[in-house]
Every structure is written in C-alpha cells, then in structure tokens.
Design an enzyme around this catalytic site. Structure first.
Site, short mmCIF file in Angstrom:
data_model
loop_
_atom_site.label_atom_id
_atom_site.label_comp_id
_atom_site.label_asym_id
_atom_site.label_seq_id
_atom_site.Cartn_x
_atom_site.Cartn_y
_atom_site.Cartn_z
CG ASP A 67 -0.32 -0.47 2.49
OD1 ASP A 67 0.92 -0.37 2.61
OD2 ASP A 67 -1.05 -0.93 3.38
CG ASN A 149 -8.95 -1.69 11.91
OD1 ASN A 149 -8.00 -2.33 11.46
ND2 ASN A 149 -9.39 -0.58 11.32
#
Ligand code: PGA
Length: 253
Positions: A67, A149
C-alpha cells in the site's frame, strides 16, 4: 493456518527474516509482497544485516508493496516508498526496475494522460498495479502486518474478500495509529492498497504481530469465523498462512 509463538519482537524479527531469506535462497527470482509499519522494521533490519554478508540476496527478486498513502510524493519522508528505501531497498542489491510501490500521486499515469483528474489517474494506477503483479507471475510470498481493527494492507473492516487494488478511505483509528509518522501534519485520509483478493492470490502468506496492542486482533484471528467485519479473517480461507506472534500479542489466544 500455522502458528508460531516467539518470545518477543527480536525473535519475531529473526524468525521472519530467516523465512524471507530462506525463500530467496530457494527461489532467487521470487515475487514478494511486502508490508510497511512498525512490525516489519525489525525483519528488514535483520535481513539487511544478513544480506551484507551474503551479498546477492535480492539480485533477481521482484517486490510489490501492499500500500501507499494518496497525495504523498514518493520522496516524502512519510511515504511508504521512503520507508522501504530506508529500511530495505537502499541496503540490498535489488534491481530498481523490479521494485513496485503504488504511487499515491499517480505521477507517471498523469504524465501519460494529462487530461485525467487525480482520482481518474489513481484509478488507472491501481489497474496498472494489478496488471504488473499478473505480469510478474503473481505473488509467491506475501508478508503482512495486522491493524488493531484487523486490517491487512489498508483493507479496513467491511472490505469484500474479493477486492482488488484500489483507492480506499482510511479508518479514523488507522489514521490515529499512524499519526506518529506525520509529526505536525495531517495523516492522509486515503490510500492505495492491494485488495484482499489480491493478497489471497499469493501462494504463501506470513502475518506478523507484535506487542499487547495486537493481542485482541490476534484473539479474533484465532477464534472468529471469516467475516468482512474483520479483514484478517479472510486469511482463514487460504491454505498456506503462517502467523508469527510474540508472546505479548498471543496473550489472549
Ligand atoms: P504496525 O502496522 O506494524 O505499525 O502496527 C500494522 C498494520 O497496520 O498493518
């Protein structure tokens, strides 16, 4: 899913670096998926140390990073491109043309297609990134970190498991977690990330987690069923995943 619980972040770094170096030994032309962040920094430091001795570790390897932030130039110190140069690429014998990090400004796409808006150019950048992975013959070994998360790459909760490389909105919790890399500046709100489907296409995957802050995410990874609410659970559908965790991260397992 295979699990390896190691003592601490130092053993995690040594274990992961050995797996990376063994894979390079076995197939010098390997196509790697590579992460950024705090967790893999030790793996890279260890790898660089070993490659100084062995010299030709990365000579024929190809890498694709997971990313990059949108709106950040490649040479910005906070870019993942800079991170990779600092932690790995500047210190090993990898060929620059075989390094791939998404460009969060889609610079060469915009040069080739000046009429495109930034968002259109970023979309094309993502398509080209997927095509480059296919052209390289698909990912063979991909290393991942994990967000608190459960995100992998920047695939935040709710991401479909068949997603491909695209522009995403970062979760506020992710922006907060990464604020330390942007002193005195706003953390970008968007990023380009390989999709979960892109990651799952990798022949083998190694996920790294270190520290108590990841213990709850690791608990969910070991107990939950696959569900898009917890992106890392997609890895339960893959046949060759190794999770390396230190004792602090394995606390609730
Ligand atoms: P970290 O990030 O290694 O900096 O904790 C991991 C991730 O968010 O994927």
């Amino acid at each position: 899913m295979k699990w390896r619980v190691v003592q601490d972040q130092h053993e995690l770094a040594r274990t992961a670096a050995k797996m990376l170096l063994d894979a390079l030994d076995e197939d010098p032309q390997i196509v790697l998926g590579l992460p950024t962040g705090g967790t893999p920094a030790g793996m890279y430091a260890q790898t660089v140390g070993e490659c100084r001795v062995a010299r030709h570790c990365f000579e024929l390897a190809t890498t694709f990073n997971l990313d990059e932030y949108v709106g950040i130039a490649r040479d910005d110190p906070a870019s993942y491109c800079s991170y990779m140069r600092t932690h790995l690429f500047d210190h090993v014998d990898i060929a620059p043309e075989r390094i791939h990090v998404p460009d969060g400004l889609a610079t060469s796409v915009r040069q080739q297609h000046p009429a495109l808006s930034l968002d259109e150019a970023l979309e094309l950048e993502c398509v080209k990134y997927e095509e480059a992975i296919q052209r390289a013959g698909s990912l063979q070994l991909t290393f991942l970190g994990i967000g608190r998360n459960g995100h992998i790459g920047f695939n935040e909760p709710g991401t479909p498991f068949d997603s491909r490389t695209r522009v995403v909105q970062l979760a506020e919790s992710t922006r907060k977690a990464n604020a330390r890399y942007f002193p005195g500046r706003e953390v970008p709100t968007r990023a380009i990330t390989m999709g979960i489907g892109t990651i799952l296409d990798s022949a083998a995957i190694i996920l790294l987690a270190s520290g108590e802050g990841k213990a709850e995410a690791i608990r969910r990874l070991s107990h939950d069923e696959p569900h898009p609410d917890f992106p890392a659970s997609a890895l339960l559908r893959h046949h060759d995943v190794t999770v390396i965790v230190d004792q602090a991260a394995a606390k609730f397992r």
